[in-house]
Motif scaffolding. Structure first.
Motif, mmCIF file in Angstrom:
data_model
loop_
_atom_site.group_PDB
_atom_site.id
_atom_site.type_symbol
_atom_site.label_atom_id
_atom_site.label_comp_id
_atom_site.label_asym_id
_atom_site.label_seq_id
_atom_site.Cartn_x
_atom_site.Cartn_y
_atom_site.Cartn_z
ATOM 1 N N LEU A 127 -5.513 1.227 -21.202
ATOM 2 C CA LEU A 127 -5.341 0.071 -22.080
ATOM 3 C C LEU A 127 -3.871 -0.202 -22.381
ATOM 4 N N ALA A 128 -3.009 0.712 -21.938
ATOM 5 C CA ALA A 128 -1.570 0.469 -22.047
ATOM 6 C C ALA A 128 -0.994 0.613 -20.652
ATOM 7 N N LYS A 176 -3.548 -3.977 -23.215
ATOM 8 C CA LYS A 176 -4.449 -4.880 -22.508
ATOM 9 C C LYS A 176 -5.374 -5.639 -23.456
ATOM 10 N N THR A 177 -4.802 -6.500 -24.253
ATOM 11 C CA THR A 177 -5.637 -7.318 -25.136
ATOM 12 C C THR A 177 -6.639 -8.140 -24.329
ATOM 13 N N ASP A 226 -1.917 -10.359 -22.276
ATOM 14 C CA ASP A 226 -1.719 -8.998 -22.758
ATOM 15 C C ASP A 226 -0.530 -8.989 -23.712
ATOM 16 N N TRP A 227 -0.566 -8.040 -24.581
ATOM 17 C CA TRP A 227 0.402 -7.991 -25.682
ATOM 18 C C TRP A 227 1.601 -7.125 -25.270
ATOM 19 N N THR A 285 -9.200 -2.091 -32.948
ATOM 20 C CA THR A 285 -10.480 -1.499 -33.302
ATOM 21 C C THR A 285 -11.354 -1.381 -32.052
ATOM 22 N N MET A 286 -11.366 -2.428 -31.240
ATOM 23 C CA MET A 286 -12.151 -2.378 -29.999
ATOM 24 C C MET A 286 -11.589 -1.334 -29.034
ATOM 25 N N ALA A 287 -10.273 -1.283 -28.950
ATOM 26 C CA ALA A 287 -9.645 -0.328 -28.035
ATOM 27 C C ALA A 287 -9.934 1.104 -28.487
ATOM 28 N N LEU A 288 -9.877 1.333 -29.800
ATOM 29 C CA LEU A 288 -10.142 2.685 -30.303
ATOM 30 C C LEU A 288 -11.604 3.057 -30.098
#
Ligand code: ANZ
Ligand code: ZN
Length: 864
Positions: free
Chosen positions: A147-148, A193-194, A426-427, A553-556
């Protein structure tokens, strides 16, 4: 006569009591967990009215929920990384850490002087390693889950601040803080990766009924869902520098393919770069485009520019048609494929572009009254029922039919992919600054990118730092970045970029559940308190902060930490605090305390007594000097008056107009309230000490007061639930007046006590100091009001709501009547006979009998 109210002593007394006893401490094993949170501030050191408003709102909700028996988690902390600390270091030579800590101390004192009910044991400071060190662990989890990631990308570069700016930090092509023209640069950056959660971020909005629609719409637009088709155009004899054989485009309008007259590529498209190698004009064009701000809002506004290339493509549905390829400044590289086909007759941007280059404008829609299309101009909008022409096998079909058919055809040809895409990018989280959380990776010439191993965390910011050179001081530090590679032991270098400060605010609401935990997240505590029941904050965070927090929150969850996706159950976005503006004749702005209002309503400057132009009320801002310093108001009127003013008159979502008279009105009420309640308490004391032998009988006034009391509790409770604090206050004012006029006449101590108690309880969440003080007098020092449960009401004292009654004469409807649900037949009859159509219908007639059905009908039957 009771003594006048001394707010200074009272407020200090209760603030000290709250600090010493911390009644707002909440354990991690609560019976009735409830989470109230306000967006935590950047510790600038100074409180502004916006702060006072948002934290007063949150505090009122927290105190109200506590009174309702909830174990309220109401924490506070500091979003303390960011540029101002670094700027202070540059201009005053103080260390960012010291500057920040001093500001925090000052702000905390302000907060305490407003009587906010925080559990200070849970205080978080994001620039302390106890917080950002944990954050580094989260990043490593993201890295591990994919995700990163790192990629080279174009960034907005602020040449004054020497930093990358997010698109949103670019306003009209200039840096949001520096005001300097932004440039574009290509840098290797860390991204989150938003976009992996675009679908969920959009879809979940439908399941957030507690969020304002306006915020949901803004998020929806930001995420920007589009369903369209990817299709390719064959390149005809491209120059050797171009390796591609096809150009792929994304379109939401494949049915307009026969209206295509050109292809346009983004100046950042790889093919554009190949072409630039042998063509200095193209190269110059590309460079020029890179100077421009590529935020979409800006692209809408800027003039369309382009350049022709030597490339031609073949139409995918008719090989006899060739189309020229251009580079165009309005095509974005990071949306779709960075390439489009242009259909000037039906797209405004394409139309503008076609005019620039004299390109054909082919309408594919039948005009209303002929079979031929309108040629040569931007024509009809593409409404779904319009019919197509000049479009080969699509002729005669409607837009919708044609879209379906052409998509099928393209798929059949192996050249069409239907897909839903999103605008959400993506952020980019890398910032070239010192005062941020160091990104925990190491670059090794042998091993490439090596995450810092957990046992070598945290990566701590160095303390002694020089701000004399421009650029990133971490990079310039003599030793900090030089480390041994954790993998091979050879010489390596740390990443010197730090995180965007939105990183810290994306998970602080989770950390509050266990701020001292040695892991980043205490899953049990999070399960107990999350989602946040009430989140209060500014509309300026409608997109970024709220979207990033939802993404986190979704990523976690994906990383296995959490089992829910949405962090904030309901959201209250408060309006701004506004004040009118003042300007002298030279056009300079003046502070409100530099002007004076004359009797005739006009203003003059205090210095020089010169005329002053009064502008309309707008958001308080330093640049226009239309600010009022909360500390002056606090000093002069105290916390309760300030809080009351923040909640009176205006519902939370609306802009609040600051006025001195408004504040004075609240001040007067606070004093009247004090007088009224102390007098009532005195009277109660007398009644109780008289120990009258007669059992008190309720006087008519008592009965009335009792009804009003119950109605007020019911009304005010509803108002609190709906966050209509202004109407709650209005009702409490009415009750105060009633208590004032009634209390001296009653002989019933029980009712009197319950009247006083109720009035104190109903206002306690808003003005906690004065109510606590009066409660102490009333209860003779029993447990403080903080622990007293919210009053209940007896429904039998409430009127039923209004109903509509049909009024008939001899069975014929002559009118309707709005009347209290509790009405009697006599009341209904009396009111019905007042209606003029009824009177008219009854002229010269005698009513023989009345048929009455409660809440429905009253029918007058006459003897003709
Ligand atoms: C041909 C066409 C004909 C289009 C027509 C529109 C109207 P949304 O709805 O926002 O997704 N487009 C695609 N990629 C682009 C990019 N990278 N930069 C700028 N514009 C791009 O918009 C999709 C439409 O925007 C696409 O459909 C494409 O133009 C353009 F009468 O294709 B259309
Ligand atoms: Zn290595």
């Amino acid at each position: 006569m009771s003594a006048p109210y001394s707010f200074r002593n009272t407020e200090r007394k209760w603030q000290t009591f709250w600090q010493e006893t911390n009644p707002y401490r909440v354990s991690n094993t609560p019976k009735n967990p409830y989470y109230v949170l306000e967006q935590f501030p950047y510790p600038s050191g100074r409180l502004h009215m916006g702060h006072v408003r948002v934290y007063t709102l949150g505090d009122t909700i927290a105190r109200y929920k506590r009174a309702q028996g909830k174990d309220v988690l109401h924490p506070m902390g500091w979003d303390s990384f960011g540029l101002p600390a670094e700027n202070a270091a540059i201009s005053h030579g103080v260390s960012p850490d010291k500057w920040t800590n001093e500001n925090i101390k000052a702000m905390k004192t302000h907060f305490q002087s407003l009587g906010f009910s925080y559990d200070w044991d849970r205080e978080i400071t994001t620039s302390h390693v106890s917080y950002y060190g944990q954050e580094q662990k989260l990043f490593l989890s993201f890295l591990e889950s994919g995700l990163a990631y790192q990629k080279e990308s174009w960034v907005n570069w602020d040449p004054k601040e020497n930093t990358v700016l997010a698109n949103e930090q670019v306003i009209d092509g200039k840096g949001w803080r520096s005001g300097v023209q932004v440039e574009r640069r290509r840098l290797r950056q860390w991204f989150l990766k938003t976009s992996a959660f675009s679908k969920e971020l959009l879809g979940n909005l439908a399941h957030l009924p507690g969020w304002p629609d306006s915020v949901k719409v803004m998020q929806e637009n930001w995420i920007g869902q589009s369903t369209g088709v990817f299709l390719s155009f064959l390149l005809k004899t491209p120059p050797s520098a171009v390796k591609q054989t096809h150009l792929e485009v994304f379109t939401t309008r494949p049915e307009t393919l026969f209206g295509a007259s050109f292809i346009a590529l983004s100046p950042d498209h790889p093919v554009a770069e190949c072409l630039a190698l042998g063509d200095s004009d193209i190269q110059k064009f590309i460079e020029k485009c890179r100077q421009q701000d590529t935020s979409e809002a800006n692209l809408q506004k800027t003039e369309k520019r382009g350049i022709v290339t030597p490339l031609m493509v073949q139409h995918p549905l008719d090989p006899s048609i060739s189309l020229p390829v251009y580079l165009a400044n309005f095509v974005l590289m990071d949306y779709g494929t960075g390439a489009i086909f242009g259909c000037p007759a039906h797209d405004e941007r394409d139309y503008e572009f076609a005019q620039l280059f004299d390109l054909p404008i082919r309408s594919i829609l039948k005009s209303e009254d002929s079979t031929s299309p309108i040629e040569g101009s931007f024509s009809q909008p593409l409404h779904d029922e319009a019919t197509l022409t000049h479009s080969s096998f699509l002729n005669g079909l409607t837009i919708l039919e044609a879209r379906k058919l052409v998509t099928t055809k393209l798929k059949h040809l192996g050249n069409g992919r239907e897909e839903t895409i999103y605008r959400l990018r993506d952020w980019g989280v890398s910032r070239q600054r010192y005062w941020g959380c160091p990104i925990p990776v190491i670059y090794c010439p042998e091993c490439d990118v090596v995450p810092v191993p957990l046992d070598q965390l945290p990566v701590v910011l160095p303390e002694s730092i020089s701000f004399t050179e421009s650029g990133n001081p971490l990079d310039a530090h003599p030793t900090w970045k030089h480390v041994a590679c954790p993998s091979c032991g050879g010489p390596a270098e740390r990443e010197t970029d730090t995180f965007d400060t939105f990183f810290e605010s994306s998970w602080y609401f989770l950390r509050f559940c266990a701020p001292q935990c040695s892991d980043p997240l205490d899953l049990q505590a999070i399960k107990t308190f999350l989602p946040v029941n009430h989140y209060v904050g500014g509309i300026e965070h409608a997109v970024l902060h709220l979207l990033y927090s939802r993404f986190f929150t979704m990523a976690l969850k994906k990383c296995g930490y959490l089992d829910f996706e949405e962090p904030f159950q309901s959201l209250l976005t408060q309006g701004m605090v506004c004040h009118e503006t003042y300007q002298n004749e030279a056009g300079d702005w003046l502070y409100p305390d530099e002007v004076r209002r004359l009797k005739n309503g006009s203003y003059i400057s205090i210095k020089g007594e010169l005329p002053v132009k009064v502008g309309r009320s707008e958001k308080m801002s330093k640049s226009r000097k239309n600010v009022v310093d909360p500390s002056h108001i606090l000093e002069e009127y105290g916390a309760d008056t300030t809080r009351l003013f923040m909640l009176s008159d205006t519902p939370p979502e609306k802009n609040l107009l600051w006025s001195e008279t408004g504040v004075e009105g609240c001040w007067k009420f606070v004093n009247r309230y004090w007088r009224c309640v102390t007098q009532a308490i005195d009277h109660l004391d007398k009644l109780q000490s008289a120990k009258s032998t007669l059992s008190p009988s309720l006087l008519p006034g008592d009965e009335e007061f009792k009804r009003q009391l119950h109605k007020t509790i019911s009304f005010v409770t509803q108002a609190y639930d709906a966050h209509r604090f202004n109407t709650a206050i209005a009702q409490c004012r009415v009750l105060t007046t009633s208590l004032e006029t009634w209390s001296g006449t009653t002989a019933d101590p029980v009712l009197l006590k319950s009247g006083i108690t109720t009035l104190l309880q109903l206002l306690f969440p808003m003005i906690p100091h004065i109510t606590s003080e009066l409660w102490e007098r009333l209860s003779k020092g029993k447990e403080p009001l903080d622990f007293v449960l919210w009053p209940t009401y007896d429904p039998c004292y409430l009127d039923e709501a209004q109903v509509t009654l049909s009024v008939q004469v001899d069975g014929k409807l002559r009118g309707t009547l709005a009347i209290d649900g509790g009405h009697s037949e006599a009341q209904a009859r009396e009111a019905a006979l007042e209606l003029s159509p009824v009177q008219k219908a009854l002229q010269n007639l005698t009513i023989q009998r009345t048929i009455f059905i409660k809440n429905k009908v009253i029918n007058f039957v006459t003897s003709s």
